[in-house]
Design a protein around this motif. Sequence first.
Motif, PDB file in Angstrom:
ATOM      1  N   ARG A  69     -22.444   1.009 -16.512  1.00 14.52           N
ATOM      2  CA  ARG A  69     -23.387   1.448 -17.544  1.00 14.52           C
ATOM      3  C   ARG A  69     -23.168   0.677 -18.841  1.00 14.52           C
ATOM      4  O   ARG A  69     -23.068   1.235 -19.930  1.00 14.52           O
ATOM      5  CB  ARG A  69     -23.288   2.957 -17.781  1.00 14.52           C
ATOM      6  N   PHE A  70     -23.118  -0.633 -18.694  1.00 10.33           N
ATOM      7  CA  PHE A  70     -22.836  -1.478 -19.845  1.00 10.33           C
ATOM      8  C   PHE A  70     -23.682  -2.741 -19.771  1.00 10.33           C
ATOM      9  O   PHE A  70     -23.588  -3.500 -18.808  1.00 10.33           O
ATOM     10  CB  PHE A  70     -21.350  -1.855 -19.871  1.00 10.33           C
ATOM     11  N   CYS A  71     -24.498  -2.974 -20.794  1.00 10.07           N
ATOM     12  CA  CYS A  71     -25.377  -4.137 -20.834  1.00 10.07           C
ATOM     13  C   CYS A  71     -24.738  -5.254 -21.662  1.00 10.07           C
ATOM     14  O   CYS A  71     -24.460  -5.074 -22.851  1.00 10.07           O
ATOM     15  CB  CYS A  71     -26.728  -3.754 -21.433  1.00 10.07           C
ATOM     16  N   VAL A  72     -24.530  -6.388 -21.027  1.00 11.31           N
ATOM     17  CA  VAL A  72     -23.919  -7.537 -21.693  1.00 11.31           C
ATOM     18  C   VAL A  72     -24.793  -8.025 -22.850  1.00 11.31           C
ATOM     19  O   VAL A  72     -24.304  -8.302 -23.939  1.00 11.31           O
ATOM     20  CB  VAL A  72     -23.651  -8.663 -20.668  1.00 11.31           C
ATOM     21  N   TRP A  73     -26.092  -8.112 -22.616  1.00 11.94           N
ATOM     22  CA  TRP A  73     -27.012  -8.610 -23.641  1.00 11.94           C
ATOM     23  C   TRP A  73     -27.003  -7.699 -24.868  1.00 11.94           C
ATOM     24  O   TRP A  73     -26.953  -8.181 -26.005  1.00 11.94           O
ATOM     25  CB  TRP A  73     -28.421  -8.719 -23.051  1.00 11.94           C
ATOM     26  N   LEU A  74     -27.032  -6.386 -24.648  1.00 13.41           N
ATOM     27  CA  LEU A  74     -26.977  -5.458 -25.791  1.00 13.41           C
ATOM     28  C   LEU A  74     -25.652  -5.598 -26.535  1.00 13.41           C
ATOM     29  O   LEU A  74     -25.617  -5.535 -27.770  1.00 13.41           O
ATOM     30  CB  LEU A  74     -27.168  -4.013 -25.326  1.00 13.41           C
ATOM     31  N   ALA A  75     -24.580  -5.766 -25.803  1.00 14.25           N
ATOM     32  CA  ALA A  75     -23.271  -5.913 -26.440  1.00 14.25           C
ATOM     33  C   ALA A  75     -23.231  -7.150 -27.333  1.00 14.25           C
ATOM     34  O   ALA A  75     -22.693  -7.113 -28.445  1.00 14.25           O
ATOM     35  CB  ALA A  75     -22.171  -5.991 -25.391  1.00 14.25           C
ATOM     36  N   MET A  76     -23.805  -8.244 -26.870  1.00 15.95           N
ATOM     37  CA  MET A  76     -23.824  -9.473 -27.663  1.00 15.95           C
ATOM     38  C   MET A  76     -24.709  -9.328 -28.904  1.00 15.95           C
ATOM     39  O   MET A  76     -24.519 -10.026 -29.887  1.00 15.95           O
ATOM     40  CB  MET A  76     -24.302 -10.657 -26.817  1.00 15.95           C
ATOM     41  N   LYS A  77     -25.674  -8.416 -28.845  1.00 15.50           N
ATOM     42  CA  LYS A  77     -26.548  -8.163 -29.993  1.00 15.50           C
ATOM     43  C   LYS A  77     -26.038  -6.999 -30.847  1.00 15.50           C
ATOM     44  O   LYS A  77     -26.713  -6.575 -31.780  1.00 15.50           O
ATOM     45  CB  LYS A  77     -27.969  -7.871 -29.518  1.00 15.50           C
ATOM     46  N   ASN A  78     -24.859  -6.465 -30.505  1.00 16.32           N
ATOM     47  CA  ASN A  78     -24.252  -5.337 -31.216  1.00 16.32           C
ATOM     48  C   ASN A  78     -25.182  -4.132 -31.251  1.00 16.32           C
ATOM     49  O   ASN A  78     -25.409  -3.521 -32.296  1.00 16.32           O
ATOM     50  CB  ASN A  78     -23.837  -5.741 -32.640  1.00 16.32           C
ATOM     51  N   ARG A  79     -25.704  -3.789 -30.075  1.00 19.88           N
ATOM     52  CA  ARG A  79     -26.639  -2.673 -29.974  1.00 19.88           C
ATOM     53  C   ARG A  79     -26.247  -1.770 -28.804  1.00 19.88           C
ATOM     54  O   ARG A  79     -25.493  -2.158 -27.921  1.00 19.88           O
ATOM     55  CB  ARG A  79     -28.064  -3.174 -29.772  1.00 19.88           C
ATOM     56  N   TYR A  80     -26.823  -0.571 -28.795  1.00 17.50           N
ATOM     57  CA  TYR A  80     -26.757   0.321 -27.644  1.00 17.50           C
ATOM     58  C   TYR A  80     -28.148   0.913 -27.471  1.00 17.50           C
ATOM     59  O   TYR A  80     -28.956   0.913 -28.401  1.00 17.50           O
ATOM     60  CB  TYR A  80     -25.701   1.428 -27.818  1.00 17.50           C
ATOM     61  N   ASP A  81     -28.447   1.392 -26.262  1.00 20.79           N
ATOM     62  CA  ASP A  81     -29.789   1.901 -25.990  1.00 20.79           C
ATOM     63  C   ASP A  81     -29.722   2.963 -24.899  1.00 20.79           C
ATOM     64  O   ASP A  81     -29.468   2.652 -23.742  1.00 20.79           O
ATOM     65  CB  ASP A  81     -30.712   0.757 -25.560  1.00 20.79           C
TER      66      ASP A  81
END
Length: 131
Positions: A69-81
């Motif tokens: 339950r972890f998105c690499v792309w969101l992590a690189m953008k410093n986001r959660y969704d």
Amino acid sequence: MSTTPYQQGVCNISREQQRQRYVVATVGFVLAGIYLLVWHLLSLPAVALFGLFIPLAIGIEWFIQGWFRFCVWLAMKNRYDFTPSGEQGQVSNPSNQQADEIYAAKITVAALGTAAALTGFSVGFAAWLGL
């Protein structure tokens, strides 16, 4: 205080997004299977199996993202969704950002390494069999 299920370096997507990642992973694995079938039907040389790497890498990467339950792309953008049932937002704490980026890198390295190993095994096994 926020009640978001976000946990730094652990979880940054909702169950719905987890399911979406499993769908993409399934597509990647199906494409790898189709590639393997076409390779076999056309009697291509073993070296052509290097083409398995891309669909395997996509399938493995997205499966791991869904599993954890972890998105690499969101992590690189410093986001959660956590939409549609929760909130989305910005990760503002630098230590949380770093933990997310490290976890994202670990997921990507694991996926690429596994895809490379499976691809190498496939090429080597086909060559060993003389295919």
